[in-house]
Design an enzyme around this catalytic site. Structure first.
Site, PDB file in Angstrom:
ATOM      1  N   ASN A   8       0.809  -1.221   0.000  1.00  0.00           N
ATOM      2  CA  ASN A   8       0.000   0.000   0.000  1.00  0.00           C
ATOM      3  C   ASN A   8       0.844   1.274   0.000  1.00  0.00           C
ATOM      4  O   ASN A   8       0.298   2.370   0.016  1.00  0.00           O
ATOM      5  CB  ASN A   8      -0.944   0.023   1.208  1.00  0.00           C
ATOM      6  CG  ASN A   8      -2.126  -0.897   1.021  1.00  0.00           C
ATOM      7  OD1 ASN A   8      -2.220  -1.589   0.000  1.00  0.00           O
ATOM      8  ND2 ASN A   8      -3.029  -0.918   1.986  1.00  0.00           N
ATOM      9  N   GLN A  34      -5.383   6.454  10.067  1.00  0.00           N
ATOM     10  CA  GLN A  34      -5.615   5.212   9.340  1.00  0.00           C
ATOM     11  C   GLN A  34      -4.994   5.340   7.957  1.00  0.00           C
ATOM     12  O   GLN A  34      -5.094   6.397   7.326  1.00  0.00           O
ATOM     13  CB  GLN A  34      -7.127   4.938   9.172  1.00  0.00           C
ATOM     14  CG  GLN A  34      -7.776   4.291  10.381  1.00  0.00           C
ATOM     15  CD  GLN A  34      -8.127   5.276  11.480  1.00  0.00           C
ATOM     16  OE1 GLN A  34      -8.099   6.480  11.269  1.00  0.00           O
ATOM     17  NE2 GLN A  34      -8.450   4.780  12.652  1.00  0.00           N
ATOM     18  N   GLU A  35      -4.428   4.251   7.464  1.00  0.00           N
ATOM     19  CA  GLU A  35      -3.723   4.306   6.181  1.00  0.00           C
ATOM     20  C   GLU A  35      -4.631   4.719   5.026  1.00  0.00           C
ATOM     21  O   GLU A  35      -4.167   5.291   4.047  1.00  0.00           O
ATOM     22  CB  GLU A  35      -3.105   2.946   5.867  1.00  0.00           C
ATOM     23  CG  GLU A  35      -4.156   1.853   5.711  1.00  0.00           C
ATOM     24  CD  GLU A  35      -3.567   0.550   5.198  1.00  0.00           C
ATOM     25  OE1 GLU A  35      -2.494   0.165   5.672  1.00  0.00           O
ATOM     26  OE2 GLU A  35      -4.181  -0.052   4.312  1.00  0.00           O
ATOM     27  N   SER A  36      -5.918   4.454   5.155  1.00  0.00           N
ATOM     28  CA  SER A  36      -6.859   4.780   4.090  1.00  0.00           C
ATOM     29  C   SER A  36      -6.909   6.273   3.801  1.00  0.00           C
ATOM     30  O   SER A  36      -7.406   6.697   2.764  1.00  0.00           O
ATOM     31  CB  SER A  36      -8.247   4.291   4.473  1.00  0.00           C
ATOM     32  OG  SER A  36      -8.571   4.757   5.775  1.00  0.00           O
TER      33      SER A  36
END
Lengths: 311, 266
Positions: free
Chosen positions: A104, B54-56
């Site tokens: 990611n 959060q990575e999102s």
């Protein structure tokens, strides 16, 4: 000719066998209406990519539409491992897809490089791990390690990705394709801009004037967009901020159905192949689970303060 | 001295172990489940200025229900910033701003390397797992990595089947050799039986504390490598009253954390 069209037309015109697709979404704004149409039209041999893939990618793999997946992750979240994904990799059902695995960090950076027209980009992760020991269809082009020409440190380079087409679902767009999104972004913006062209699926079509009232929300400009499809409830069972919540019950239904090949086929017949379009899908949802269940997913209202761009 | 109620469950204890590793002012990347719980316990107790993301793409979320994924819609309203992966992982993590990262592993080895890719042979797997997602960059770049794992001879390993995420890789000097940033790497492995620290010289995980109800012998037996035991090994401090209060009254009134018991965290 105008860009506003039905999903059937958009997919017929712009999705072709063998293409490389970026499909946006991060549980939020999954372009499920588009994915169902791709599967109804029996598109094949696709290469697909996105960071943190979920039920939509699992479904495409299970339906046999995918040959290659440039991946970082695939799971059904709280419902565990992707059943179709596992069957493909572990048992070759319906066939074994090829995987090129990144992370990611590296994948969004590769899309960013693609969007910016750069040939490659340095990333600081993956070193020392088995992710550098596995290479699939990208072969030696998966990554390179060089000594930085600036300070001599060991540096991993990963190539730019330029998908043939991106498909994204957003809250609103105008008829020209200016696409406006808010909430969790994942890699949607870089993925859409890395692609040569974009299909925008949206909850509502708005006027160019509406877009101009808050232009900072636009993530893709109209000149990149080839089709605009108004598709309310188009991300279900994923969510769209301000419109509807994640449908956890439906997520559970998909997981239980996809536990077996037969269950998956039954699910696909009921929810995809036997359904004409998103309107019919929504109708079927309401018939099957009741209006109350549909209504319960709808978001409340919690408007922000309007912003002023005046000068 | 804080009171220690006895009616806690193991996942609550593990969340507290995670919370205690967070210092006030730390920048923390959290996932869902344990990590989110642990980070929020810290925030409500000793580390009110911890900054959670959060990575999102979410920074400083104020969710009104426990988030079930890092993409959960409840993370949106009230957050201080929402962007995407390029901002959180690309800029903040890769840019060196993240102090603490939480990771869970299907398989974790004695150097804190984590496997979330495949059980068995990569080309002919017994079980295909999700893959790296944000785990590899977090394990590579966060200053302090906290690992959550089940404690048995299958989940813990002398060497992972597939190294998705780097711990100390092959031991002392490995991270430096590969050019990972200095002063990064795993800090503890928090299991359902114990907290394992990492020896500063050998980089091997050793027994720091064992949870109430188990013993040094049991933990050693359940660990597939020759587990070293700290000279000052002792029982893990149970959840304090204030920690449980935060969990049960504010963060998780429906006690969704109980699902971890059914996943073996007992």
């Amino acid at each position: 000719m105008g860009k506003v069209m039905s999903m059937k037309e958009a997919i017929e015109r712009h999705v072709h066998n063998g293409q490389f697709l970026f499909i946006g979404g991060y549980i939020c704004r999954t372009p499920f209406a588009a994915i169902h149409e791709i599967l109804r039209q029996k598109k094949k041999d696709l290469t697909i990519t996105r960071s943190n893939a979920a039920d939509d990618f699992d479904m495409m793999i299970g339906a046999g539409a995918v040959s290659r997946f440039i991946s970082t992750f695939l799971s059904l979240g709280v419902y565990g491992l992707g059943r179709c994904y596992r069957r493909s990799i572990e048992k070759g059902i319906p066939h074994r897809i090829e995987l090129e695995e990144y992370t990611n960090l590296s994948l969004p950076m590769m899309l960013m490089a693609g969007a910016m027209g750069m040939p490659f980009v340095p990333v600081k992760d993956m070193v020392g791990t088995d992710l550098l020991n596995i290479k699939s269809f990208m072969g030696e082009g998966k990554y390179k390690i060089i000594e930085s020409p600036f300070d001599g440190t060991r540096t991993v380079l990963v190539p730019a990705l330029k998908p043939d087409l991106a498909i994204i679902h957003v809250q609103q767009a105008d008829k020209h394709g200016n696409a406006q999104m808010w909430g969790i972004g994942g890699d949607c913006k870089v993925g859409a801009n890395a692609a040569k062209k974009v299909i925008v699926s949206c909850e509502r079509l708005v006027s160019r004037e509406t877009v101009g009232k808050d232009p900072s929300r636009t993530i893709v400009p109209d000149f990149k967009v080839v089709a605009v499809v108004e598709e309310p409830f188009g991300a279900h069972p994923g969510y769209t901020p301000g419109f509807y919540d994640v449908d956890f019950a439906f997520g559970s239904l998909y997981q239980k159905s996809s536990d077996t090949v037969q269950g998956f086929e039954n699910f696909m017949n009921e929810w995809v192949y036997g359904i004409a379009d998103r309107t019919a899908y929504t109708q079927h949802y309401i018939e099957r689970f009741g209006y109350g269940a549909f209504k319960k997913l709808q978001a409340g209202f919690d408007y922000g303060y309007p912003v002023s761009y005046a000068y | 001295m804080s009171a220690h109620p006895t009616d806690y469950i193991k996942p609550e204890l593990m969340a507290c172990c995670g919370a205690r590793e967070i210092s006030d002012g730390d920048v923390v990347i959290v996932g869902t489940g344990f990590p989110a719980m642990a980070a929020n316990i810290a925030k409500y107790t000793h580390a009110p200025n911890a900054a959670l993301m959060q990575e999102s793409g979410v920074y400083d979320a104020r969710p009104l229900r426990p988030a079930l994924s890092v993409g959960d819609p409840c993370l949106n309203p009230g957050a201080a910033m929402i962007a995407g992966l390029v901002e959180v992982i690309g800029m903040f993590l890769q840019g060196g701003w993240v102090d603490v990262g939480f990771l869970a592993g299907s398989q974790v080895d004695k150097y804190g390397n984590i496997n979330t890719t495949v059980i068995g042979d990569y080309k002919n797997p017994k079980s295909r797992l999700p893959g790296s997602g944000g785990a590899n960059p977090i394990g590579s770049l966060a200053k302090k990595v906290l690992i959550i794992a089940l404690h048995d001879r299958r989940r813990l390993a002398e060497r992972v089947d597939f190294m998705t995420t780097p711990g100390y890789i092959d031991g002392p000097g490995s991270r430096e050799k590969w050019g990972l940033p200095p002063q990064t790497g795993p800090k503890v492995i928090i299991t359902n039986k114990a907290v394992l620290g990492f020896d500063t010289l050998t980089k091997e995980a050793y027994l720091q504390t064992y949870h109430p109800g188990t013993s040094v012998d049991e933990v050693v037996k359940l660990t597939p490598w020759d587990l070293k035991v700290a000279d000052d090994v002792h029982e893990t401090e149970p959840p304090r009253e204030e920690e449980l209060k935060v969990m049960r009254e504010i963060l998780d009134p429906h006690r969704m954390i109980r699902i971890y018991e059914s996943r073996g965290y007992v």
